[in-house]
Write a protein that holds these residues in place. Structure first.
Motif, mmCIF file in Angstrom:
data_model
loop_
_atom_site.group_PDB
_atom_site.id
_atom_site.type_symbol
_atom_site.label_atom_id
_atom_site.label_comp_id
_atom_site.label_asym_id
_atom_site.label_seq_id
_atom_site.Cartn_x
_atom_site.Cartn_y
_atom_site.Cartn_z
ATOM 1 N N ILE A 483 4.819 3.718 -12.585
ATOM 2 C CA ILE A 483 3.642 4.201 -11.840
ATOM 3 C C ILE A 483 3.894 5.590 -11.263
ATOM 4 O O ILE A 483 2.979 6.400 -11.146
ATOM 5 N N SER A 484 5.141 5.880 -10.942
ATOM 6 C CA SER A 484 5.452 7.161 -10.302
ATOM 7 C C SER A 484 5.223 8.342 -11.229
ATOM 8 O O SER A 484 5.116 9.480 -10.768
ATOM 9 N N LEU A 485 5.126 8.102 -12.531
ATOM 10 C CA LEU A 485 4.928 9.219 -13.456
ATOM 11 C C LEU A 485 3.564 9.871 -13.290
ATOM 12 O O LEU A 485 3.416 11.074 -13.517
ATOM 13 N N MET A 535 -3.031 0.098 -10.930
ATOM 14 C CA MET A 535 -1.766 -0.545 -10.578
ATOM 15 C C MET A 535 -1.365 -0.235 -9.143
ATOM 16 O O MET A 535 -0.833 -1.089 -8.420
ATOM 17 N N LEU A 536 -1.627 1.010 -8.691
ATOM 18 C CA LEU A 536 -1.317 1.353 -7.301
ATOM 19 C C LEU A 536 -2.167 0.554 -6.329
ATOM 20 O O LEU A 536 -1.681 0.070 -5.302
ATOM 21 N N LYS A 537 -3.464 0.394 -6.640
ATOM 22 C CA LYS A 537 -4.336 -0.360 -5.745
ATOM 23 C C LYS A 537 -3.943 -1.824 -5.695
ATOM 24 O O LYS A 537 -3.955 -2.452 -4.644
ATOM 25 N N SER A 538 -3.574 -2.381 -6.868
ATOM 26 C CA SER A 538 -3.161 -3.783 -6.878
ATOM 27 C C SER A 538 -1.870 -3.983 -6.110
ATOM 28 O O SER A 538 -1.665 -5.009 -5.469
ATOM 29 N N ASN A 539 -0.970 -2.964 -6.147
ATOM 30 C CA ASN A 539 0.275 -3.080 -5.391
ATOM 31 C C ASN A 539 0.055 -2.927 -3.889
ATOM 32 O O ASN A 539 0.798 -3.491 -3.086
#
Length: 596
Positions: A483-485, A535-539
């Motif tokens: 995700i950091s990419l 993916m960020l929102k789900s995390n």
């Protein structure tokens, strides 16, 4: 009590209304985001994929999905089923190829082995039969049978194999029969092959069976050198064969010298002087022993008496010094080439140790550096893989990267559905890094700029209040940090510590490299941004939220009433009382009707 029940019901209603307002706000934010950010699309959208962006099939040589590839059954019996034709049928139906690739065809290498064996027969045994009395009228038919068998191999090499060899002309691989034949007939190889088969055997009828008349058969040395090149190209440890070949050169020079010594002794007369062979014992072994002492200049030999013996001995000494020095030089080069990598590794390690001692680096750090050197060298045979691949063309580097890394990268959820060529470009940017036991791959709170793919070994994700609780252990093939990419604002911060559990080989993809690739693939860039945001929102969602991702429940389901309380309400209803429980039971019915 009735007032308390009313306040309770109003509190429940207020809670439901607040949740409803919150859900409506979330929907409004999603609509605004879609209107302001063109990269964000609906959940069902994906970039229009070209043929290259279709679902990526595995590379050649790898099974596709889980579909078993069954061979055709040719023969069925009561006890078993053959998946391949019996070898006899395959041999009957075999067709000799119309053209042969001399660089990759293993059948041609096997044929060169037989040609070289025939050439060695002539080179080693022609001097023996000429000098020693081993060829007699009683066994002459055996010698002639082997001679003409070798001649047959020479002839088949000319007519069957050499005229079918492919060649390159103007960058094109020529496979035309006529062109291949003309190319061979105009080459130097053809002239030497014809000289090898000069029919000097007809002179047998006049001078007898003289082995020296077969000396032209030794001129087929080109096949020997070609076999060396082809065999070294397919061997994993070619230096072993080079050592054996160099040793064979030395043994052959001693072999020829022993034959010449016996001939000189026979010319002078066996046992006529103390210098010549006296005729006792095994003649070949005794003469070979004398040749070893002469060529290696060990000494301890009897002095020559006649002028012929003196000249012969001088020539032997000069030849021995020259030949032995050449053999030693060749052996040194072979061993040096075989240990070149080990020498480079030792020099790098020694330079690093010298540097650390100069700056007085702590011993603990020095020991870890030494451990890294040793493990990296023994695990992959080199310190930096990029130094080896940089010499290859871009296409070959891509082929190697696909075979090594494709299976792992294709399983990353972030890259599924992206352009196939983009994934190929990304494979070439991966770099291998080795982590020692208990090394931190990444730490909590730092900005993430890399994605990690575990090639070998395991890593542990640590968390908890003390930051040392093992949350999960990731094994080979796992991916983390993807995700950091694509996170905005310089990269998202790591949420946990990741530590190597034992030695771990990881592939790393930098954010900078990925951005350089995505410039050429805008559709894939949109898809990746969308996936990264989801993916960020789900995390970032609280762990107690229920419901599948993407679902918005306007009124979440009410918590179940405790069983004991339900039994009490049911009992009061059956009794028909007008107490507190009956009033609560009536009030709950009203709340259920309002919710409906």
């Amino acid at each position: 009590r009735i007032g308390s029940a009313t306040s309770l019901s109003s509190a429940v209603v207020n809670t439901r209304l607040q949740e409803l307002v919150k859900l409506f706000k979330e929907r409004t934010e999603k609509v605004k985001e879609k209107l302001t950010d063109p990269d964000v699309t609906s959940d069902d959208e994906s970039p229009a994929t070209s043929p290259a962006a279709a679902p990526v099939p595995p590379p050649a040589g790898q099974p596709e999905g889980d579909k078993p590839s069954e061979d055709e059954h040719y023969c069925e019996m009561l006890c078993c089923t053959f998946k391949h034709r019996p070898w006899l049928d395959r041999l009957k139906n075999y067709q000799f190829p119309s053209s042969i690739d001399p660089l990759t065809n293993l059948m041609y290498v096997l044929w060169l082995f037989f040609v070289v064996m025939a050439w060695n027969w002539n080179c080693w045994l022609i001097p023996v039969r000429w000098a020693f009395p081993y060829q007699t009228p009683a066994n002459i038919h055996c010698w002639l049978l082997m001679d003409y068998l070798c001649d047959l191999i020479y002839l088949l090499d000319i007519l069957v194999f050499q005229m079918r060899l492919q060649f390159v002309r103007g960058g094109d691989i020529i496979t035309d029969k006529k062109a291949m034949k003309e190319n061979y007939l105009r080459s130097e190889r053809f002239k030497m092959d014809v000289m090898c088969l000069l029919p000097l055997d007809f002179f047998y009828f006049k001078v007898g069976v003289n082995p020296l008349l077969r000396f032209p058969r030794c001129l087929k040395y080109m096949a020997f050198f070609e076999f060396n090149n082809r065999l070294e190209a397919i061997l994993s440890k070619a230096y072993i064969y080079r050592v054996i070949r160099t040793t064979a050169y030395l043994l052959y020079s001693l072999h020829v010298n022993s034959c010449l010594y016996y001939w000189a002794s026979a010319y002078e007369g066996l046992g006529s002087t103390t210098w010549v062979y006296d005729g006792e014992g095994n003649s070949y072994i005794r003469c070979y022993y004398w040749a070893v002492k002469t060529l290696i200049t060990i000494g301890g030999l009897p002095d020559p008496k006649t002028l012929f013996e003196i000249v012969f001995q001088l020539l032997n000494y000069f030849t021995g010094v020259f030949a032995f020095s050449v053999m030693i030089g060749q052996m040194r080069d072979v061993v040096g080439a075989a240990t070149a990598g080990q020498t480079y590794y030792r020099s790098c390690m020694d330079s690093t140790i010298k540097y650390m001692n100069f700056y007085r680096i702590p011993k603990t750090v020095q020991n870890r550096v030494k451990t890294w050197y040793e493990y990296t060298w023994h695990s992959q045979g080199m310190l930096d893989e990029s130094e080896l691949l940089v010499q290859l063309p871009d296409k070959m580097r891509l082929d190697i990267a696909i075979d090594v890394n494709y299976n792992i990268v294709s399983k990353v959820a972030l890259f599924q559905g992206c352009d196939r060529q983009m994934i190929f470009d990304m494979l070439k940017r991966l770099r291998s890094v080795v982590y020692l036991p208990n090394d931190y791959v990444c730490k909590k709170g730092e900005i993430g700029r890399e994605m990690y793919i575990i090639q070998a070994g395991q890593v542990q994700v640590l968390g908890g209040p003390d930051g040392k609780t093992v949350l999960v252990t990731l094994k080979a093939g796992s991916v983390f940090g993807e995700i950091s990419l694509l996170a905005a604002g310089g990269g998202n911060r790591r949420t946990a510590n990741v530590v190597a559990h034992g030695f771990a080989n990881l592939f790393i993809l930098d954010k900078k490299d990925l951005n350089e690739i995505l410039v050429h693939y805008p559709e894939s860039q949109k898809l990746l941004r969308k996936k990264a945001k989801k993916m960020l929102k789900s995390n970032n969602k609280p762990k107690d939220e229920k419901g599948a991702p993407g679902e918005s429940l306007i009124i979440p389901p009410k918590a179940d009433t405790p069983k004991l309380f339900q039994a009490a309400l049911a009992a009061s209803g059956r009794m028909g009382g007008k107490g507190t429980l009956a009033q609560l039971r009536w009030r709950l019915k009203e709340l259920k009707a309002m919710q409906a």
